[in-house]
Scaffold this motif. Structure first.
Motif, short mmCIF file in Angstrom:
data_model
loop_
_atom_site.label_atom_id
_atom_site.label_comp_id
_atom_site.label_asym_id
_atom_site.label_seq_id
_atom_site.Cartn_x
_atom_site.Cartn_y
_atom_site.Cartn_z
N TYR A 112 0.83 -1.22 0.00
CA TYR A 112 0.00 0.00 0.00
C TYR A 112 0.86 1.26 0.00
O TYR A 112 0.68 2.16 -0.82
N ASN A 123 0.83 3.92 1.51
CA ASN A 123 0.09 5.18 1.66
C ASN A 123 0.09 6.01 0.36
O ASN A 123 0.26 7.23 0.36
N GLY A 167 -3.64 6.96 4.62
CA GLY A 167 -3.09 6.23 5.77
C GLY A 167 -3.93 5.05 6.19
O GLY A 167 -3.78 4.55 7.31
N LYS A 168 -4.80 4.56 5.30
CA LYS A 168 -5.69 3.45 5.64
C LYS A 168 -5.78 2.51 4.44
O LYS A 168 -6.45 2.82 3.45
N ASN A 201 -6.97 -7.80 3.12
CA ASN A 201 -7.23 -6.98 4.31
C ASN A 201 -5.96 -6.87 5.14
O ASN A 201 -5.65 -7.74 5.94
N SER A 241 -3.77 -4.24 7.60
CA SER A 241 -3.87 -3.00 8.37
C SER A 241 -2.59 -2.18 8.38
O SER A 241 -2.61 -0.98 8.61
N ASP A 242 -1.45 -2.83 8.10
CA ASP A 242 -0.16 -2.14 8.15
C ASP A 242 0.16 -1.54 6.79
O ASP A 242 0.34 -2.26 5.80
N ALA A 243 0.25 -0.21 6.73
CA ALA A 243 0.49 0.48 5.46
C ALA A 243 1.88 0.20 4.91
O ALA A 243 2.12 0.39 3.72
#
Length: 696
Positions: free
Chosen positions: A108, A110, A115-116, A133, A135-137
């Motif tokens: 991802y 960011n 930031g999500k 899924n 959660s850690d960018a």
């Protein structure tokens, strides 16, 4: 050196056009510029852009905060999909029935500044692969799936769940020998979630992949065994698992052990989609790496969730790989124990392991021939819309304009195509011929040009065809005309000024006015003309009868001003009456061609006809005196002994009955079935209009 360059250029040329390379690899860096390519400095794998694999999405670069010197090039950019519920990559030129490993990679970084990381679903063809899924960018993540491909292509689809725009960093495909991973078959695949393929190397976070692993599996270091010690082989390893799992020597040359009688650790699948009905497939790999003294014994049992997998105490073989595997039921946590037996003098060891989610293949896709045809049509015309992934399934994502069948256990078939006003340009695609179940085809109001191909008339299931308002030219295929005449096909070709009838002499056909305007204008005119003709014929019949009585001359043949044909001539121009195009009360109607190539309709009196010679001559006489743009003209007649026939001008757009019927029909969009708006009115109109112009 020249050979290497040639091979590399061949490799790059192949994959850049959406094909596998000479090894069968497809390696895509999602988000790099169009047509660009590069070679990875560590693996030597050549990565290419998305060009040739997908037509949607946008390229982005990750945030500078996540750009690190050690970051692999393919993770510095990505492709995201802000539009559409489903966006799909298509991997082509595969071998149907072969096994492949497919990997989707995500970083991802960011890229959108939110930031999500988004949450979305991943599909392989019509079958759900897994939820994405993370959660850690700043985490690198990938998912592998091992499967048998049902066709010669494969589609990887990202589906928006309303929780952020889907994205992807890389997509890889690797061919596998059919003997590898025997648990994978046409009804079941194996999914690797959260990188659960481990080796026991001494270096933390080290990765083993291609070229050390020729299959380019990614093996990461496992550091979750408490109080373990790492040992390594000092001699070359031997692989006797080549036909089952083909574990590379670089993976097996390291192992974890302990200073006690047992190795205990737990494994959490970290899979939110897992439930009690889920199943996982475990593989544990063992090989002795040390010279064991003659009196020493390394012997242990493999226990998973309190169940012993080995039937007798296990002793690993020196420098030879071996394995134990099994399926476990879905649980939140799994315990693994390697327990030394009473006779053992050395502790257990573990070299490597893999944990897969067992994924049944349940969804039935579109018939492969239909799907290939639609993908080719999409390529021909460059249709974007939502034309990606499987054309018919899942139903939620059916391609716009398609109508499909959904039998319980068989592939879906394409029954209808409504491509009206789709902006189609160019010739009618030859790929329509492969849609064998097609019943309804609407290509109206586009910019199609060139001739109407003959194969369309060979689509046996086709019941409705609308080619109106295009720029088609040339003759209408005889097969379509014939089916239109016998009522098995509803044909619309108006609005193509350069279309003409079937024959060597091709003239511009009269444009057809469709719909209620035709009914409002033509029907009253035809009724009025018909009434006028009937009154005129009655008057002429009365005058003729009186004249014949006065002169005593009853033979009307002398009054005919048209050409007289012999029966032998009729057989010649109709090719021995080979093409029947209609039938009426007088008899059958045959298609023929005059010496100049002009088409004619030859109406021959049958033996069962109630119409005699006098009635025949009267009809011919009346037709020689009647001329109107909506009535066919009489070319000639035949009165050769007992053979009676009339030769009319041929009208390729149908009979007067067809012109009256068309505005009174409603065509069912999906099946092409027809119903009358006013059957009684139609019957009254046709009953006074269908002779002699109802047949060609």
């Amino acid at each position: 050196m020249k050979l290497c360059v040639a091979v590399l250029l061949f490799y790059m040329f192949q994959v850049i056009h959406g094909q596998p390379d000479y090894q069968g690899f497809i390696s895509i860096d999602c988000g790099i510029p169009l047509n660009s390519t590069y070679q990875d400095s560590i693996t030597n794998i050549v990565y290419v852009s998305d060009y040739g694999f997908i037509t949607t999405g946008e390229n982005r670069i990750i945030s500078s905060d996540y750009m690190e010197p050690s970051l692999a090039k393919r993770y510095s950019n990505l492709r995201f999909f802000p539009h559409g519920p489903r966006n799909c990559y298509t991997l082509r030129s595969l071998v149907m029935g072969n096994k492949y490993l497919v990997r989707a990679s995500f970083y991802y970084g960011n890229y959108d500044g939110l930031g999500k990381p988004p949450v979305f679903d991943l599909y392989l063809g019509t079958n759900y692969w897994h939820e994405v899924n993370y959660s850690d960018a700043g985490a690198f993540n990938w998912m592998d799936i091992i499967l048998v491909v049902p066709t010669d292509y494969l589609q990887v689809c990202l589906v928006n769940k309303g929780m952020g725009n889907p994205f992807i960093s890389g997509l890889d495909l690797r061919p596998l020998n059919t003997t590898l991973y025997p648990e994978v078959n046409a009804s079941q695949s194996l999914v690797l979630v959260n990188s659960n393929r481990f080796h026991m190397g001494p270096t933390d976070n080290s990765i083993i992949r291609y070229p050390s692993d020729p299959l380019d599996r990614i093996w990461t270091t496992y550091n979750a065994i408490p109080n373990c010690t790492k040992i390594s082989a000092t001699s070359p390893m031997h692989n006797n698992l080549r036909d089952v799992y083909d574990v590379p020597p670089s993976v097996m040359q390291n192992a974890a052990t302990v200073n006690s009688s047992r190795i205990d650790f737990s494994w959490n699948p970290s899979d939110p989609s897992a439930n009690i009905n889920s199943k996982y497939f475990f593989i544990f790999y063992f090989a002795e790496l040390q010279h064991v003294p003659s009196k020493a014994v390394r012997q242990f049992d493999i226990i998973v969730n309190n169940k012993t997998w080995n039937s007798r105490p296990y002793t690993p073989t020196f420098l030879f790989a071996n394995y134990f595997s099994g399926v476990v039921q879905g649980m939140e946590n799994y315990s693994v124990s390697l327990v030394a037996t009473k006779n053992a003098t050395l502790p257990p060891i573990l070299n490597a392991m893999e944990m897969y989610l067992v994924k049944p293949i349940t969804a039935v896709a579109t018939d492969p021939e239909d799907a290939r045809a639609m993908m080719a049509i999409q390529d021909n015309f460059g249709v974007v819309k939502n034309w990606m992934g499987d054309p018919c399934t899942p139903k939620t994502f059916i391609w716009r304009g398609l109508n499909c069948s959904y039998p319980p256990a068989n592939p879906s078939e394409i029954m209808g195509l409504n491509l009206s006003s789709f902006g189609l340009v160019g010739a009618i695609s030859t790929n329509f011929r492969d849609l064998k179940a097609l019943q309804y085809l609407d290509l109206s109001h586009n910019k199609l040009s060139g001739p109407i191909p003959n194969f369309i008339g060979e689509l046996s299931s086709l019941m409705f065809l609308d080619l109106s308002s295009n720029d088609l030219s040339g003759p209408i295929p005889y097969s379509l005309l014939q089916r239109s005449q016998n009522g098995s096909l509803s044909l619309r070709v108006g609005g193509n000024p350069n279309l003409c009838g079937n024959g060597t002499s091709c003239r511009t056909v009269r444009k057809k006015i469709n719909g209620t305007l035709l009914a409002a204008i033509v029907v009253p005119i035809v009724i009025a003309i018909t009434l006028f003709v009937i009154l005129f014929l009655l008057r002429q019949a009365l005058k003729g009868k009186a004249k014949r009585k006065a002169t005593g001359h009853e033979d009307g043949s002398a009054l005919l001003g048209s050409r007289e044909f012999s029966y032998k001539e009729l057989k010649h121009i109709t090719n021995n009456f080979s093409q029947e195009i209609g039938k009426g009360g007088f008899g059958p109607v045959f298609l023929g061609y005059l010496e100049n190539g002009n088409p004619v309709a030859v109406k021959v009196r049958s033996e069962s006809s109630s119409q005699g010679g006098k009635e025949f001559l009267a009809e011919a006489q009346h037709l020689t005196r009647i001329h109107h743009k909506n009535l066919v003209s009489l070319v000639g007649y035949c009165k050769d002994r007992n053979h009676l026939a009339l030769v009319y001008e041929y009208m390729p757009e149908g009979s007067l009955q067809d012109h009256l019927r068309e505005p009174l029909l409603l065509v069912n969009h999906s099946l092409g079935s027809s119903v009358f708006r006013s059957p009684l009115m139609l019957h009254k109109v046709l009953s006074i209009c269908t002779s002699p112009v109802s047949q060609h």
